[in-house]
Write an enzyme that holds these catalytic residues in place. Sequence first.
Site, short mmCIF file in Angstrom:
data_model
loop_
_atom_site.label_atom_id
_atom_site.label_comp_id
_atom_site.label_asym_id
_atom_site.label_seq_id
_atom_site.Cartn_x
_atom_site.Cartn_y
_atom_site.Cartn_z
N LYS A 53 -2.65 0.91 1.40
CA LYS A 53 -2.84 -0.54 1.21
C LYS A 53 -3.43 -1.16 2.48
O LYS A 53 -4.34 -1.98 2.41
CB LYS A 53 -1.51 -1.20 0.83
N GLN A 97 7.57 -2.92 -0.56
CA GLN A 97 7.25 -1.60 -1.10
C GLN A 97 8.48 -1.03 -1.83
O GLN A 97 9.57 -0.97 -1.27
CB GLN A 97 6.83 -0.66 0.05
N ASP A 120 2.32 -9.26 -5.80
CA ASP A 120 2.71 -8.18 -6.73
C ASP A 120 3.15 -8.76 -8.07
O ASP A 120 3.34 -8.02 -9.04
CB ASP A 120 3.86 -7.35 -6.13
#
Length: 286
Positions: A53, A97, A120
């Site tokens: 990422k 994460q 997200d």
Amino acid sequence: MSARILDGKSLALEVRKECRMRVNALKAQGVTPGLAVVLVGANPASRVYVNSKSRACAEVGMHSEICHLSGDASEKNVIERLRGLNEDSRIHGVIVQLPLPARLRAHLILQQVAIDKDVDGFNWCNQGALSDGYPRFVPCTPLGVLRLLEHGGVKMDGRRAVVVGRSSIVGKPLANLLLLRNATVTICHSRTHDLARETREAEILVAATGLPGLIKADMVRSGVAVVDVGINRTPEGKLVGDVEFATVSEKASVITPVPGGVGPMTVAMLIANTITAAERSLSAAH
Ligand code: NAD
């Protein structure tokens, strides 16, 4: 029939190219989009994802930060860090994460990401907006799947879509996106009776279970569009999806490969969502 491949790798490169242009436009207005990734503990697979990422951010000219907390961090520690990032004007997107260590309640921690930075799309406000039909930030994997289907010319309006898997990260938001495209959607899961009877009805079939080879050729109809979200490692170390690619691709009209299908799209959509957050922050400031 041998299916046409929906190539996520090359589409992701296209998305990243668009992202680079959007970043340049923002920089011209004095804003560099920034992504913060909160990583708790030292799960080796998570480290690989987080690094990829950061690399993707650097490639399009974005700022990124990895906020690494030790594996014994408390919920309070993680939440404090998230609150700091919510206030940080250099950061436009904040993600945690996953998976978090099992003792941390991920579903509660994710609610601490500010909804305008929740790139997200896991915050309940953003999930709710999507299910109400007014998406703001949509989880990256389902967004990538939709983009792949659109780019591949797969008609969704009025068609029967079956999503196998009901997670909040993939299955449920994807079902909502397909509904918004006017598909007739069935969601299957581990308690579904007679999965094959459901999947045989699908004109669009998405597999997102983490069970290698779950979907076999006798479970699909001829001409189906197949999206394989699964990422599974075989004992020999090979990456495979949830679909038996060799046999299903003989019956399908289009299919995504693993690797090189949905995977590359997920990171590209994370970058795109973060740029959207930066663009929105700029328009909110004017
Ligand atoms: P999850 O474990 O949260 O959910 C799995 C789902 O599969 C559950 O809803 C469960 O009910 C369903 N399921 C389990 N057994 C089943 C069965 N026998 N029949 C029907 N349904 C069954 O997983 P997830 O986070 O949604 O991820 C699913 C897969 O997608 C995993 O392989 C994961 O690695 C992969 N994934 C890939 C990407 C990507 O970028 N390509 C992103 C996220 C997840």
